[in-house]
Each structure stands twice: as structure tokens, then as C-alpha cells.
Design an enzyme around this catalytic site. Structure first.
Site, PDB file in Angstrom:
ATOM      1  N   ALA A 195       0.482  -1.314   0.124  1.00 34.92           N
ATOM      2  CA  ALA A 195      -0.255   0.147  -0.083  1.00 34.92           C
ATOM      3  C   ALA A 195       1.017   1.260   0.504  1.00 34.92           C
ATOM      4  O   ALA A 195       1.845   0.783   0.879  1.00 34.92           O
ATOM      5  CB  ALA A 195      -0.543  -0.018   1.160  1.00 34.92           C
TER       6      ALA A 195
ATOM      7  N   ASP B 174      -0.371   2.725  -5.151  1.00 31.90           N
ATOM      8  CA  ASP B 174      -1.863   3.437  -5.602  1.00 31.90           C
ATOM      9  C   ASP B 174      -2.814   4.137  -4.286  1.00 31.90           C
ATOM     10  O   ASP B 174      -3.433   2.414  -4.451  1.00 31.90           O
ATOM     11  CB  ASP B 174      -2.637   2.239  -6.646  1.00 31.90           C
ATOM     12  CG  ASP B 174      -3.005   2.610  -6.943  1.00 31.90           C
ATOM     13  OD1 ASP B 174      -3.665   2.996  -7.370  1.00 31.90           O
ATOM     14  OD2 ASP B 174      -3.908   1.585  -7.982  1.00 31.90           O
ATOM     15  N   LYS B 175      -2.648   4.591  -4.114  1.00 31.65           N
ATOM     16  CA  LYS B 175      -3.432   5.286  -2.714  1.00 31.65           C
ATOM     17  C   LYS B 175      -5.192   5.074  -3.353  1.00 31.65           C
ATOM     18  O   LYS B 175      -5.623   5.082  -1.958  1.00 31.65           O
ATOM     19  CB  LYS B 175      -3.251   6.543  -2.086  1.00 31.65           C
ATOM     20  CG  LYS B 175      -2.149   6.687  -1.465  1.00 31.65           C
ATOM     21  CD  LYS B 175      -1.667   8.235  -1.535  1.00 31.65           C
ATOM     22  CE  LYS B 175      -0.205   8.196  -0.661  1.00 31.65           C
ATOM     23  NZ  LYS B 175       0.263   7.221   0.783  1.00 31.65           N
TER      24      LYS B 175
ATOM     25  N   SER C 203       0.279   3.945  10.731  1.00 35.55           N
ATOM     26  CA  SER C 203       1.370   4.904   9.656  1.00 35.55           C
ATOM     27  C   SER C 203       1.850   6.342  10.860  1.00 35.55           C
ATOM     28  O   SER C 203       0.831   6.504  11.998  1.00 35.55           O
ATOM     29  CB  SER C 203       0.379   5.569   8.990  1.00 35.55           C
ATOM     30  OG  SER C 203       0.458   6.619   8.779  1.00 35.55           O
TER      31      SER C 203
ATOM     32  N   ASN D 114       2.281   9.177  10.137  1.00 33.09           N
ATOM     33  CA  ASN D 114       2.098  10.189  10.118  1.00 33.09           C
ATOM     34  C   ASN D 114       0.752  10.925   9.905  1.00 33.09           C
ATOM     35  O   ASN D 114       0.466  11.761   9.660  1.00 33.09           O
ATOM     36  CB  ASN D 114       2.501   9.940   8.745  1.00 33.09           C
ATOM     37  CG  ASN D 114       4.066  10.128   7.978  1.00 33.09           C
ATOM     38  OD1 ASN D 114       4.533  10.580   8.688  1.00 33.09           O
ATOM     39  ND2 ASN D 114       4.360   9.423   7.392  1.00 33.09           N
TER      40      ASN D 114
ATOM     41  N   LYS E 124      -1.757  -4.162  10.043  1.00 29.89           N
ATOM     42  CA  LYS E 124      -0.675  -4.322   9.281  1.00 29.89           C
ATOM     43  C   LYS E 124       0.639  -3.215  11.277  1.00 29.89           C
ATOM     44  O   LYS E 124      -0.630  -1.840  11.409  1.00 29.89           O
ATOM     45  CB  LYS E 124      -0.452  -2.757   8.280  1.00 29.89           C
ATOM     46  CG  LYS E 124       0.797  -2.379   7.976  1.00 29.89           C
ATOM     47  CD  LYS E 124       0.921  -1.792   6.743  1.00 29.89           C
ATOM     48  CE  LYS E 124       2.435  -1.381   5.872  1.00 29.89           C
ATOM     49  NZ  LYS E 124       2.616  -0.992   4.389  1.00 29.89           N
TER      50      LYS E 124
ATOM     51  N   ASN F 298       5.269  -1.527   8.771  1.00 27.09           N
ATOM     52  CA  ASN F 298       4.636  -0.014   8.384  1.00 27.09           C
ATOM     53  C   ASN F 298       6.647   0.265   7.858  1.00 27.09           C
ATOM     54  O   ASN F 298       7.216  -0.371   7.860  1.00 27.09           O
ATOM     55  CB  ASN F 298       3.939   0.897   8.850  1.00 27.09           C
ATOM     56  CG  ASN F 298       3.010   1.442   7.758  1.00 27.09           C
ATOM     57  OD1 ASN F 298       3.771   2.344   7.255  1.00 27.09           O
ATOM     58  ND2 ASN F 298       2.045   1.388   7.856  1.00 27.09           N
TER      59      ASN F 298
END
Length: 347
Positions: A61, A64-65, A172, A174, A208, A237
Site C-alpha cells: 500500500a 496506488d492510494k 502509519s 504520519n 498492518k 510499516n
């Protein structure tokens, strides 16, 4: 294909990383995707969640968001493609610049922040495409959401009918506070809600996790996944760590580090996760894969499937075929008739 990429890379490497990525997506949408027409060696076939894939090499991932080019990436030779992360509402993400090449280190730092067109755009594209290949959907939460678990449920329920597997991205670095969802009680509640949302027609559900997870974190995560009979874990990640060996002037940028510098850390955490999972469900190994030897190391550390993204920045589409050929040669060298036989060989 290699000649085509070298000419393209000469141009793309000289412009802003995010702009280059956008141009690559446009080229793929315009039918300029290189195709891998060489059959995969039979030794690379793997059966997982009741489906047989031609090879275990996946696109992670982040590339291609918005579900714009899954079929173009499958045609490039990937055995599986994962789109997203998808959030319920569109969002801009963090301010640019937010994607940085670390050329000397063959790494990438990003602080994208789940930028994307949102659920409706991804749903429209996925529902319109013919069901072919093996395409997973990675879902997340909006930065300003006050009910983040509900964001995962909303995306999962809507997208599950058009996906071959779902991934809850709770790792994530972020999106502020997102990694708190990896805690035992929070994670159990989130995954149970998502399970219930897709219970009418369930598909494989994965989580994830971060490569920065401690041993105690892994104890909790794996315990939750085993208790709920989750279908798999993706390890992992991007990392917030900065190895002392980094040479690039960009090494101090804020964000998640990926690419070659992540290989050792992510494989170590994969191995620790596999020991805890005890083959109860498949693992997907990602982080730093740039060769068949890298893919093989993750498979031997317990991964059934592997994924890559960042190393495409440096190697381009020819990397996919090269990894498959190198992996097949390594299996032959070690007298494995199938990649499945090598899973967890080093544990």
C-alpha cells in the site's frame, strides 16, 4: 523493459519525488505500463486464504492510494496488489514537500499523512473494474476524525465486496495518535468491530503493524489476532528510527523511513512475530525488499507473502521480474521444490 525504465528514470529522478510519483500514475493510467509476459516458475506459486497466486511478490500500500492502477501493476508481474490507505473522507495530507529520496542509502522518508481522494472515489473505481488478480484494500482513519474506529468500519463495510482481502492500517507514523490503536484493548475492539461489519460475507482481514513494535507490543498484537482468529499480519510499516549508517542529507526529515535501511529491522520483527504466531495464520513481510535474496530472507523468517514499494523508486518495473527469477534460483539452490516449503525455514 529495462531500457524503457532507464530512460524514464533519468527524467523522474531529477524532479520532486511526489511529482514523479504522480507522473508515474498518469503514465500507468494512460496504458504505458510495462508488462511482464514471462510465465512465473511453478515453484513460486503459493496458495493462501483459499486462492492460488502465481508468485508471492506483492505491491505494498502507498503506491496506488486511490485504486487507480491495480490492474496495470498486476500486469507488471506482481502476484498481489494492495491499494490505499483509504479514508472515509478525502484529505490533503501533510504539507508538501513530504516525500524524500535518500539516494545514498536507497531509502525513502515520507510524511504523507493518508492523503487521498477518499472512500467514494476508491469505491467507484473498484466496483467498475473486472474482478481479476488478487487485490487487497488497506483502510485507515481521517486525521480529524473523532471516531477513528468508525472510520475503519465504514471503509471496510463499503469496500469488502470489491476486495480480495482487507487491511487495517494502525501503524502509519504520519497520523498523530494512530499507533495507539496497536494497544491490546484498542486493537481488539477495532478488529472485532470490523469483523462484525463484514460478517455477512467475510473476506480475509489483516492488520498492518509497525516495525518499531517492542516485544511486549508483539505479545499483545499477536494475542489479539489469535483470539479473534484474524487472517494475517503485515510486518511492517515505515519506521521512525534512523540508523546511524544513513548518509543522505535528507536523513533527518520527519516521517517514516522505508527502503533498504528498513530491511534488517523489519525482518527481525517479522521473525519475532512468526515465532509468536506459530503458523496459526499467514504473515506478509514488507520493508526494504530490493532483491530475490531479500524476499527469500523474509520468507525464511516466516512470511508467506512479501510486499515492496520503495525500492521501485530506484530499480523500477524490471525489479519485479528480477526478484522472481532470483527467488526461483535460490529455491532451486536450496532444493526447495516450492516457495511454500521455505516459509519459516530459519525459525
Amino acid at each position: 523493459m529495462a531500457v524503457w525504465y532507464r530512460a524514464t528514470d533519468f527524467f523522474l529522478s531529477r524532479i520532486d519525488a511526489e511529482t514523479a510519483h504522480g507522473l508515474a500514475i498518469r503514465a500507468l493510467k494512460g496504458g504505458l505500463a510495462p508488462r511482464d509476459r514471462k510465465p512465473d516458475p511453478p515453484s513460486l506459486a503459493v496458495t493462501v486464504w483459499g486462492r492460488t497466486l502465481p508468485n508471492p511478490i506483492g505491491l505494498a500500500a502507498g503506491f496506488d492510494k486511490n485504486a487507480e492502477v491495480p490492474d496495470a501493476m498486476l500486469a507488471m508481474g506482481f502476484g498481489l496488489v494492495e491499494i490505499g490507505s483509504i479514508t472515509p473522507k478525502p484529505q490533503e495530507g501533510n504539507p508538501r514537500p513530504r516525500l524524500f529520496r535518500l539516494g545514498e542509502d536507497r531509502g525513502v522518508i515520507n510524511r504523507m499523512g493518508f492523503n487521498g481522494e477518499g472512500l467514494n472515489a476508491a469505491l467507484a473505481r473498484l466496483s467498475a473494474r473486472p474482478r481479476q488478480g488478487f487485490v487487497g484494500v488497506n483502510v485507515g482513519a481521517n486525521k480529524d476524525s473523532t471516531h477513528r474506529k468508525a472510520d475503519y468500519v465504514t471503509c471496510a463495510a463499503a469496500l469488502a465486496p470489491h476486495a480480495d482481502y482487507l487491511v487495517c492500517n494502525v501503524s502509519s507514523p504520519n497520523t498523530p495518535g494512530l499507533r495507539t490503536l496497536q494497544g491490546r484493548l484498542q486493537l481488539a475492539d477495532l478488529l472485532k468491530q470490523v469483523q462484525d461489519a463484514i460478517a455477512v460475507k467475510p473476506i480475509p482481514l489483516l492488520v498492518k503493524i509497525a516495525p518499531d513494535a517492542t516485544d511486549a507490543d508483539l505479545d499483545d498484537i499477536v494475542a489479539v489476532c489469535r483470539d479473534l482468529r484474524i487472517d494475517g499480519i503485515i510486518v511492517g510499516n515505515t519506521t521512525l528510527e534512523r540508523p546511524a549508517s544513513l548518509q543522505s542529507a535528507r536523513r533527518a526529515e520527519t516521517g517514516g523511513l522505508s527502503g533498504a535501511p528498513l530491511m534488517a529491522l523489519s525482518t527481525d520483527v517479522l521473525r519475532k512475530t512468526a515465532r509468536r504466531v506459530e503458523k496459526q495464520f499467514p504473515l506478509i513481510g514488507t520493508g526494504g525488499i530490493g532483491s530475490g535474496a531479500d524476499a527469500y530472507a523474509k520468507i525464511r523468517a516466516g512470511a508467506t507473502l512479501v510486499q515492496l514499494y520503495s525500492m521501485l523508486v530506484y530499480e523500477g518495473p524490471p525489479l519485479v521480474r528480477r526478484i522472481k527469477d532470483e527467488l526461483a534460483a535460490l529455491l532451486l539452490r536450496d532444493r526447495f521444490t516450492s516457495v511454500v516449503d521455505a516459509i519459516g525455514a530459519d525459525l
